[in-house]
Design a protein around this motif. Structure first.
Motif, PDB file in Angstrom:
ATOM      1  N   ARG A  41       0.691  -1.384   0.027  1.00 48.54           N
ATOM      2  CA  ARG A  41      -0.062   0.008   0.090  1.00 48.54           C
ATOM      3  C   ARG A  41       0.607   1.180  -0.027  1.00 48.54           C
ATOM      4  O   ARG A  41       0.391   2.249  -0.435  1.00 48.54           O
ATOM      5  CB  ARG A  41      -1.036   0.013   1.401  1.00 48.54           C
ATOM      6  CG  ARG A  41      -2.005  -0.969   1.237  1.00 48.54           C
ATOM      7  CD  ARG A  41      -2.996  -0.941   0.191  1.00 48.54           C
ATOM      8  NE  ARG A  41      -3.815   0.473   0.242  1.00 48.54           N
ATOM      9  CZ  ARG A  41      -4.820   0.754   1.109  1.00 48.54           C
ATOM     10  NH1 ARG A  41      -5.344  -0.130   1.534  1.00 48.54           N
ATOM     11  NH2 ARG A  41      -5.279   1.858   0.935  1.00 48.54           N
ATOM     12  N   VAL A  53      -4.583   5.339   4.991  1.00 45.51           N
ATOM     13  CA  VAL A  53      -5.532   4.324   5.516  1.00 45.51           C
ATOM     14  C   VAL A  53      -6.088   4.715   7.037  1.00 45.51           C
ATOM     15  O   VAL A  53      -5.316   5.306   7.453  1.00 45.51           O
ATOM     16  CB  VAL A  53      -5.134   2.872   5.506  1.00 45.51           C
ATOM     17  CG1 VAL A  53      -4.877   2.249   4.295  1.00 45.51           C
ATOM     18  CG2 VAL A  53      -3.781   2.570   6.452  1.00 45.51           C
ATOM     19  N   GLN A  57      -9.334   0.453   8.955  1.00 45.52           N
ATOM     20  CA  GLN A  57      -9.056  -0.388   7.674  1.00 45.52           C
ATOM     21  C   GLN A  57      -7.941  -1.389   7.577  1.00 45.52           C
ATOM     22  O   GLN A  57      -7.970  -2.411   7.267  1.00 45.52           O
ATOM     23  CB  GLN A  57      -8.807   0.494   6.416  1.00 45.52           C
ATOM     24  CG  GLN A  57      -9.854   1.246   5.979  1.00 45.52           C
ATOM     25  CD  GLN A  57      -9.666   2.507   4.752  1.00 45.52           C
ATOM     26  OE1 GLN A  57      -8.813   3.083   5.182  1.00 45.52           O
ATOM     27  NE2 GLN A  57     -10.297   2.532   3.732  1.00 45.52           N
ATOM     28  N   ILE A  58      -6.761  -0.826   8.414  1.00 44.59           N
ATOM     29  CA  ILE A  58      -5.564  -1.537   8.511  1.00 44.59           C
ATOM     30  C   ILE A  58      -5.755  -2.895   9.481  1.00 44.59           C
ATOM     31  O   ILE A  58      -5.429  -3.819   9.296  1.00 44.59           O
ATOM     32  CB  ILE A  58      -4.385  -0.782   8.941  1.00 44.59           C
ATOM     33  CG1 ILE A  58      -3.177  -1.564   8.655  1.00 44.59           C
ATOM     34  CG2 ILE A  58      -4.507  -0.229  10.071  1.00 44.59           C
ATOM     35  CD1 ILE A  58      -1.740  -0.779   8.690  1.00 44.59           C
ATOM     36  N   LYS A  79     -10.360   1.726  -1.492  1.00 45.80           N
ATOM     37  CA  LYS A  79      -8.836   1.360  -1.261  1.00 45.80           C
ATOM     38  C   LYS A  79      -8.165   2.618  -1.259  1.00 45.80           C
ATOM     39  O   LYS A  79      -7.472   3.045  -0.266  1.00 45.80           O
ATOM     40  CB  LYS A  79      -8.422   0.438  -2.241  1.00 45.80           C
ATOM     41  CG  LYS A  79      -6.752   0.035  -2.124  1.00 45.80           C
ATOM     42  CD  LYS A  79      -6.131  -0.667  -3.013  1.00 45.80           C
ATOM     43  CE  LYS A  79      -4.735  -0.766  -3.052  1.00 45.80           C
ATOM     44  NZ  LYS A  79      -4.199  -1.496  -4.002  1.00 45.80           N
TER      45      LYS A  79
END
Length: 81
Positions: A41, A53, A57-58, A79
């Motif tokens: 990412r 992020v 999300q992580i 994303k």
């Protein structure tokens, strides 16, 4: 790559984004799959902004139980942020 967490100001009833809570930093950054996620990412900054992020999300990506979602939080389901 930046990892951010949303904050709520009770007085002004507004939200803002900032660094993640100190108590969760090691849990995320020392996770066995973090390096792989980061390498996939992370990227160069574009106009001074790095790929970003949210903490939730992580945590989902690393298959960790995410922190409790507050009803005032903004949700990003894409994303790229």
């Amino acid at each position: 790559m930046a990892v951010i967490q949303q904050r709520f100001n009770k007085n002004s009833k507004s939200t803002s984004w900032s660094e993640i809570d100190a108590w969760i930093i090691d849990t995320i950054y020392l996770h066995p799959q973090f390096k792989e996620y980061f390498d996939k990412r992370a990227g160069e900054s574009i106009n001074g902004l790095y790929p970003t992020v949210t903490v939730r999300q992580i945590m989902w990506a690393l298959k960790m139980k995410p922190i409790k979602r507050e009803r005032w939080e903004t949700v990003f389901d894409r994303k790229e942020i």
